[in-house]
Enzyme design. Structure first.
Site, PDB file in Angstrom:
ATOM      1  N   SER A  96       1.053  -1.082  -0.643  1.00 35.49           N
ATOM      2  CA  SER A  96      -0.307  -0.304   0.438  1.00 35.49           C
ATOM      3  C   SER A  96       0.505   1.009  -0.140  1.00 35.49           C
ATOM      4  O   SER A  96       1.848   0.976   0.203  1.00 35.49           O
ATOM      5  CB  SER A  96      -0.738   0.041   1.458  1.00 35.49           C
ATOM      6  OG  SER A  96      -1.856   1.460   1.325  1.00 35.49           O
ATOM      7  N   TYR A 113      -2.175  -0.142  10.436  1.00 36.55           N
ATOM      8  CA  TYR A 113      -1.823  -0.634   8.790  1.00 36.55           C
ATOM      9  C   TYR A 113      -1.487  -0.310   8.310  1.00 36.55           C
ATOM     10  O   TYR A 113      -0.534  -1.567   7.939  1.00 36.55           O
ATOM     11  CB  TYR A 113      -3.180   0.309   8.244  1.00 36.55           C
ATOM     12  CG  TYR A 113      -3.489  -0.544   6.877  1.00 36.55           C
ATOM     13  CD1 TYR A 113      -4.000  -1.184   6.390  1.00 36.55           C
ATOM     14  CD2 TYR A 113      -2.342   0.241   5.618  1.00 36.55           C
ATOM     15  CE1 TYR A 113      -4.537  -2.032   4.973  1.00 36.55           C
ATOM     16  CE2 TYR A 113      -3.118   0.603   4.496  1.00 36.55           C
ATOM     17  CZ  TYR A 113      -3.857  -0.570   3.820  1.00 36.55           C
ATOM     18  OH  TYR A 113      -3.630  -0.966   2.652  1.00 36.55           O
TER      19      TYR A 113
END
Length: 140
Positions: A96, A113
């Site tokens: 990501s 995350y």
């Protein structure tokens, strides 16, 4: 198309954070598709948001890490024997932008995350070095 090239493709749904589920998938794929001497692609794409802050519930943080990082590590490990016997294997790991740049304006706070996606990035970079030494016919 794919059939004209004698390619074999399959898609599966699996809990990538569960080692037994991933091992079962690898067995099924190995029994269904011949990989020896063939080109093989493993595409790892797992991601959930959770455990946004270090101040939150540890179970949410762990779930995020288990899915996002283990969801790349476990399939890579399970499919490694097939990749090694292939003529040319390739692994694609999806991280990501938050695995390169932690930004708290996304998802309110992104501690779990971002950390898990940084782990995917680091794991991928380490695989590249490892494969160069031990399995040059594989690429990441």
């Amino acid at each position: 198309g794919i059939k004209d090239r004698a390619a074999s493709v399959s898609a599966h749904v699996v809990d990538v954070a569960d080692e037994a589920s991933v091992a079962r998938l690898a067995r099924e794929v190995g029994e269904t598709h011949s990989t020896k001497g063939r080109k093989l692609l493993l595409f790892n794409n797992a991601g959930v948001v959770g455990g946004e802050s270090i101040f939150g519930d540890r179970r949410d943080f762990d779930r995020c890490f288990e899915t996002n990082w283990r969801g790349v590590y476990l399939p890579t490990r399970a499919f490694l024997p097939m990749l090694l016997e292939s003529s040319r294997g390739c692994i694609i790991n999806t991280s990501s932008i938050l695995g390169f740049w932690a930004n708290p304006s996304y998802f309110h706070s992104t501690t779990a995350y971002s950390a898990s996606k940084f782990a995917v990035k680091g794991f991928t970079e380490a695989l590249i070095a490892d494969f160069r030494l031990r399995a040059p016919h594989l690429s990441v």
